[in-house]
Design an enzyme around this catalytic site. Sequence first.
Site, mmCIF file in Angstrom:
data_model
loop_
_atom_site.group_PDB
_atom_site.id
_atom_site.type_symbol
_atom_site.label_atom_id
_atom_site.label_comp_id
_atom_site.label_asym_id
_atom_site.label_seq_id
_atom_site.Cartn_x
_atom_site.Cartn_y
_atom_site.Cartn_z
ATOM 1 N N GLN A 123 -8.652 4.319 5.543
ATOM 2 C CA GLN A 123 -7.862 3.574 4.561
ATOM 3 C C GLN A 123 -6.531 3.107 5.148
ATOM 4 O O GLN A 123 -6.089 1.988 4.892
ATOM 5 C CB GLN A 123 -7.597 4.448 3.338
ATOM 6 C CG GLN A 123 -8.739 4.494 2.336
ATOM 7 C CD GLN A 123 -8.274 5.041 1.004
ATOM 8 O OE1 GLN A 123 -7.538 6.020 0.933
ATOM 9 N NE2 GLN A 123 -8.690 4.415 -0.070
ATOM 10 N N CYS B 140 -1.624 12.041 5.804
ATOM 11 C CA CYS B 140 -2.766 12.948 5.962
ATOM 12 C C CYS B 140 -2.929 13.200 7.456
ATOM 13 O O CYS B 140 -3.564 12.417 8.150
ATOM 14 C CB CYS B 140 -4.035 12.336 5.372
ATOM 15 S SG CYS B 140 -5.530 13.331 5.638
ATOM 16 N N ASP C 128 -3.297 16.534 -9.017
ATOM 17 C CA ASP C 128 -2.528 15.646 -8.142
ATOM 18 C C ASP C 128 -1.056 15.930 -8.377
ATOM 19 O O ASP C 128 -0.527 15.669 -9.456
ATOM 20 C CB ASP C 128 -2.855 14.189 -8.436
ATOM 21 C CG ASP C 128 -2.372 13.243 -7.346
ATOM 22 O OD1 ASP C 128 -1.379 13.587 -6.657
ATOM 23 O OD2 ASP C 128 -2.968 12.166 -7.168
ATOM 24 N N THR D 137 -12.607 19.504 -4.474
ATOM 25 C CA THR D 137 -11.195 19.370 -4.104
ATOM 26 C C THR D 137 -10.251 19.660 -5.268
ATOM 27 O O THR D 137 -9.172 20.220 -5.093
ATOM 28 C CB THR D 137 -10.919 17.963 -3.519
ATOM 29 O OG1 THR D 137 -9.558 17.868 -3.125
ATOM 30 C CG2 THR D 137 -11.227 16.855 -4.526
ATOM 31 N N ARG E 227 1.467 14.601 -6.745
ATOM 32 C CA ARG E 227 2.349 13.526 -6.289
ATOM 33 C C ARG E 227 3.127 12.893 -7.439
ATOM 34 O O ARG E 227 2.623 12.737 -8.537
ATOM 35 C CB ARG E 227 1.534 12.439 -5.586
ATOM 36 C CG ARG E 227 0.974 12.872 -4.254
ATOM 37 C CD ARG E 227 0.052 11.826 -3.671
ATOM 38 N NE ARG E 227 -1.164 11.672 -4.466
ATOM 39 C CZ ARG E 227 -2.182 10.890 -4.120
ATOM 40 N NH1 ARG E 227 -2.113 10.166 -3.006
ATOM 41 N NH2 ARG E 227 -3.259 10.811 -4.884
ATOM 42 N N ARG F 235 0.850 -1.181 0.000
ATOM 43 C CA ARG F 235 0.000 0.000 0.000
ATOM 44 C C ARG F 235 0.888 1.233 0.000
ATOM 45 O O ARG F 235 1.805 1.348 0.821
ATOM 46 C CB ARG F 235 -0.901 0.008 1.242
ATOM 47 C CG ARG F 235 -1.568 1.346 1.569
ATOM 48 C CD ARG F 235 -2.587 1.750 0.546
ATOM 49 N NE ARG F 235 -3.249 3.025 0.893
ATOM 50 C CZ ARG F 235 -4.017 3.711 0.066
ATOM 51 N NH1 ARG F 235 -4.250 3.245 -1.154
ATOM 52 N NH2 ARG F 235 -4.569 4.849 0.438
#
Length: 375
Positions: free
Chosen positions: A242, A226, A298, A286, A300, A221
Amino acid sequence: MMRKVQRAIVELKAGYPVLVSNGDEAELVFSVEGLESPSFRAWLGELDSSTLRLTLTPKRLESLGIECAGAGGVLDVPLDDRDDMAAVVETVRVLSSECAPQGGFFSDFGTPGVIQEAGLVLMRQGRLLPASVSVTVPAAAWSDVHAALYAQDLIKVEARDVLAFDGSVAQHLIRISEAQVPLEGAEETRFVMFREGGGLREHLALMIGGSANWPDPVPVRMHSACLTGDLFGSLRCDCGEQLRGAVQSIMAAGGGILLYLAQEGRDIGLANKLRAYSLQDKGLDTVDADQVLGFGEDERQYGIAVSMLRSLGINRIDLLTNNPAKLQAMRDGGIEVGQRRELLGKVTPHNRRYLAAKAERAGHLLETALKAGGH
């Protein structure tokens, strides 16, 4: 080179300017947050400039209704009244981060040069608001600038080094320390900490269960940090659920790895995530909130995750994710991905809009959860 850029980012986060040069050209670069500092007023007096140069990202320009095919846009903000610097700072803040009206002087944006592009990179790497404010250094001010450099009250970086730094962070990853940290439901867990070569961020790999008994492919994962959801249980997202669900799922599968990545708010940083929350409270979703601040949907990048897995000797994985971009990033990095394993949290009145935006606008595979949560 890397150390100088790293120091420049730290200076900007502390509210101080940085001198960015490109050949014979140089500009003093400030963060938007740094305009509130005494250093800003002091340097403005030394440089005796009549304008500030505000550089915005393509996404910010798009949110203002301005087409942009390049690296962003530059606007000269006049300093007509130096006694009312609060008004100047407010103008810059609104232009940088508010749902500003379209039209008017917004059409006056020019094309950024190498120095301005480097300024945006410094803000991005510091997780500051992605807008830079710069002032050209005139010939008459160079003696003061050289004195500040000599006294180490000012840091100078080359624009080319800043641009090179932006692409080199994931290539320099150092394994720093590790220890057994038993978790609820996964008592045999080992934390391994990695630090980026630039020294600015640290990431964790949670080795869950005994590695000798891990299945092949290894369940993995990739979880972006956060703080609001993981630690405080924020109802605006499903991140904390999650995270804990991933630990349980990995343990149930016989063990594996959870990569806890320092990518708060899809890697815009906590301060900007809170700014985005405020914009969401005004009606934006968002994705749009991040764009108003100048970010993409995004921010990332997952080269760090690939490097961490390589360091741990992992080349074949099953990935726990709802995000197809993560699957592609692993494959692009040479990691063999077997299956995608769904990882869903509860849909609530507080997070439904957030999850729907991720599904509809960012392509996350959340149909099952959204249907189960009702309409």
